[in-house]
Design a protein around this motif. Sequence first.
Motif, PDB file in Angstrom:
ATOM      1  N   LEU A  45       0.821  -1.205   0.000  1.00 16.64           N
ATOM      2  CA  LEU A  45       0.000   0.000   0.000  1.00 16.64           C
ATOM      3  C   LEU A  45       0.862   1.265   0.000  1.00 16.64           C
ATOM      4  N   ILE A  46       1.958   1.228   0.747  1.00 18.86           N
ATOM      5  CA  ILE A  46       2.855   2.383   0.802  1.00 18.86           C
ATOM      6  C   ILE A  46       3.526   2.605  -0.553  1.00 18.86           C
ATOM      7  N   ARG A  47       3.937   1.532  -1.217  1.00 19.37           N
ATOM      8  CA  ARG A  47       4.543   1.665  -2.550  1.00 19.37           C
ATOM      9  C   ARG A  47       3.548   2.262  -3.535  1.00 19.37           C
ATOM     10  N   GLU A  48       2.312   1.759  -3.499  1.00 16.62           N
ATOM     11  CA  GLU A  48       1.298   2.254  -4.434  1.00 16.62           C
ATOM     12  C   GLU A  48       0.946   3.713  -4.161  1.00 16.62           C
ATOM     13  N   ALA A  49       1.089   4.136  -2.895  1.00 16.51           N
ATOM     14  CA  ALA A  49       0.789   5.531  -2.541  1.00 16.51           C
ATOM     15  C   ALA A  49       2.035   6.404  -2.584  1.00 16.51           C
ATOM     16  N   LYS A  50       3.118   5.882  -3.203  1.00 11.44           N
ATOM     17  CA  LYS A  50       4.360   6.625  -3.396  1.00 11.44           C
ATOM     18  C   LYS A  50       4.988   7.084  -2.075  1.00 11.44           C
ATOM     19  N   GLY A  51       5.092   6.139  -1.151  1.00 16.01           N
ATOM     20  CA  GLY A  51       5.847   6.390   0.075  1.00 16.01           C
ATOM     21  C   GLY A  51       5.038   6.788   1.283  1.00 16.01           C
ATOM     22  N   LYS A  52       3.739   6.945   1.139  1.00 18.88           N
ATOM     23  CA  LYS A  52       2.900   7.341   2.277  1.00 18.88           C
ATOM     24  C   LYS A  52       1.872   6.252   2.552  1.00 18.88           C
ATOM     25  N   LEU A  53       1.678   5.952   3.820  1.00 19.31           N
ATOM     26  CA  LEU A  53       0.659   4.962   4.172  1.00 19.31           C
ATOM     27  C   LEU A  53      -0.724   5.554   3.936  1.00 19.31           C
ATOM     28  N   PRO A  54      -1.516   4.988   3.021  1.00 20.53           N
ATOM     29  CA  PRO A  54      -2.854   5.529   2.756  1.00 20.53           C
ATOM     30  C   PRO A  54      -3.865   5.010   3.774  1.00 20.53           C
ATOM     31  N   TYR A  55      -5.023   5.605   3.780  1.00 18.43           N
ATOM     32  CA  TYR A  55      -6.109   5.037   4.558  1.00 18.43           C
ATOM     33  C   TYR A  55      -6.565   3.759   3.855  1.00 18.43           C
ATOM     34  N   PHE A  56      -6.947   2.753   4.630  1.00 18.33           N
ATOM     35  CA  PHE A  56      -7.238   1.451   4.038  1.00 18.33           C
ATOM     36  C   PHE A  56      -8.194   0.653   4.915  1.00 18.33           C
ATOM     37  N   GLU A  57      -8.679  -0.450   4.355  1.00 15.00           N
ATOM     38  CA  GLU A  57      -9.424  -1.439   5.133  1.00 15.00           C
ATOM     39  C   GLU A  57      -9.042  -2.827   4.646  1.00 15.00           C
ATOM     40  N   VAL A  58      -9.075  -3.778   5.570  1.00 19.63           N
ATOM     41  CA  VAL A  58      -8.643  -5.146   5.305  1.00 19.63           C
ATOM     42  C   VAL A  58      -9.669  -6.115   5.874  1.00 19.63           C
ATOM     43  N   LEU A  59      -9.879  -7.212   5.161  1.00 16.15           N
ATOM     44  CA  LEU A  59     -10.784  -8.261   5.615  1.00 16.15           C
ATOM     45  C   LEU A  59      -9.962  -9.535   5.866  1.00 16.15           C
ATOM     46  N   PRO A  60      -9.535  -9.777   7.114  1.00 15.84           N
ATOM     47  CA  PRO A  60      -8.816 -11.007   7.423  1.00 15.84           C
ATOM     48  C   PRO A  60      -9.787 -12.156   7.699  1.00 15.84           C
ATOM     49  N   LYS A  61      -9.318 -13.373   7.484  1.00 14.09           N
ATOM     50  CA  LYS A  61     -10.105 -14.576   7.752  1.00 14.09           C
ATOM     51  C   LYS A  61      -9.286 -15.510   8.628  1.00 14.09           C
ATOM     52  N   THR A  62      -9.966 -16.240   9.502  1.00 16.01           N
ATOM     53  CA  THR A  62      -9.273 -17.223  10.317  1.00 16.01           C
ATOM     54  C   THR A  62     -10.199 -18.400  10.589  1.00 16.01           C
ATOM     55  N   THR A  63      -9.618 -19.500  11.013  1.00 16.74           N
ATOM     56  CA  THR A  63     -10.401 -20.652  11.447  1.00 16.74           C
ATOM     57  C   THR A  63     -10.437 -20.653  12.959  1.00 16.74           C
ATOM     58  N   SER A  64     -11.632 -20.554  13.506  1.00 20.37           N
ATOM     59  CA  SER A  64     -11.818 -20.507  14.954  1.00 20.37           C
ATOM     60  C   SER A  64     -11.963 -21.918  15.503  1.00 20.37           C
ATOM     61  N   ILE A  65     -11.169 -22.224  16.514  1.00 18.79           N
ATOM     62  CA  ILE A  65     -11.253 -23.500  17.211  1.00 18.79           C
ATOM     63  C   ILE A  65     -11.488 -23.201  18.683  1.00 18.79           C
ATOM     64  N   ALA A  66     -12.629 -23.655  19.215  1.00 18.02           N
ATOM     65  CA  ALA A  66     -13.000 -23.352  20.602  1.00 18.02           C
ATOM     66  C   ALA A  66     -12.999 -21.852  20.844  1.00 18.02           C
ATOM     67  N   ALA A  67     -13.554 -21.090  19.869  1.00 19.30           N
ATOM     68  CA  ALA A  67     -13.718 -19.632  19.951  1.00 19.30           C
ATOM     69  C   ALA A  67     -12.395 -18.874  19.936  1.00 19.30           C
ATOM     70  N   GLN A  68     -11.291 -19.528  19.589  1.00 21.90           N
ATOM     71  CA  GLN A  68      -9.999 -18.866  19.522  1.00 21.90           C
ATOM     72  C   GLN A  68      -9.499 -18.836  18.086  1.00 21.90           C
ATOM     73  N   ALA A  69      -8.903 -17.706  17.703  1.00 15.31           N
ATOM     74  CA  ALA A  69      -8.449 -17.531  16.328  1.00 15.31           C
ATOM     75  C   ALA A  69      -7.230 -18.393  16.040  1.00 15.31           C
ATOM     76  N   GLY A  70      -7.204 -18.942  14.826  1.00 18.40           N
ATOM     77  CA  GLY A  70      -6.051 -19.708  14.381  1.00 18.40           C
ATOM     78  C   GLY A  70      -5.219 -18.891  13.406  1.00 18.40           C
ATOM     79  N   ARG A  71      -4.794 -19.524  12.326  1.00 19.54           N
ATOM     80  CA  ARG A  71      -3.974 -18.849  11.319  1.00 19.54           C
ATOM     81  C   ARG A  71      -4.789 -17.767  10.618  1.00 19.54           C
ATOM     82  N   VAL A  72      -4.178 -16.599  10.439  1.00 17.55           N
ATOM     83  CA  VAL A  72      -4.867 -15.450   9.850  1.00 17.55           C
ATOM     84  C   VAL A  72      -4.396 -15.247   8.414  1.00 17.55           C
ATOM     85  N   GLU A  73      -5.334 -15.040   7.490  1.00 21.23           N
ATOM     86  CA  GLU A  73      -4.998 -14.709   6.109  1.00 21.23           C
ATOM     87  C   GLU A  73      -5.914 -13.593   5.616  1.00 21.23           C
TER      88      GLU A  73
END
Length: 205
Positions: free
Chosen positions: A168-196
């Motif tokens: 994102l910083i490269r695409e914005a030419k050196g500045k961190l832009p405002y952004f949003e991200v949607l991560p996904k994880t597999t929950s086991i016993a209500a606890q987060a596992g690996r995040v992607e």
Amino acid sequence: MKDLAVRTGLARILPKLYEGHLTGVYAVTDIARIARIQRPTPQALAVRWPRDMTMRDLNSGNVVLIGNRNTNPWVEVFEDSLNFDFRWNPNEDYNYCVNRSPRPGEAAQYHPNDSGEMREVYGGVAFLPTPQRRGNALLILGTSMAGSESAGEFITNERLSSTLLERLIREAKGKLPYFEVLPKTTSIAAQAGRVEVVASRVIPD
């Protein structure tokens, strides 16, 4: 909570327990993560219950909001600027995410997916300006406790977030832009596992 207090006798032991400020475990976990990485600044980290906040607080500087619209109404102030909209399904009692402008390969909606003891859940991270642009707001969202945990883990774990943020910083030419991200994880016993990361967007400045 009120019915539970009455049935168990907690109402007699701890009067008005159900009227107090109750905080979810995921929120405490996220606050602890943020506190660990906070650099020394003149202004100390202050933790507020949503009902104790005001619009003045929201515009006085930088702010972190944890929770969805049904648990933290201040999130609604920013929802018009977001592509990933976390909503509550009252009939089936769960949160899900609406992708307002799906790109090729993306779904229009993301719902938690149960598979025995394992559950696929989604988090949300948004970095954008406060309404009067006197600071920045960081939103930590999720379809569940584990989903919010995955969002908190993503934004505070350099190993997880560095690749996306550097792009994102490269695409914005050196500045961190405002952004949003949607991560996904597999929950086991209500606890987060690996995040992607499922999807991301740059928010126009």
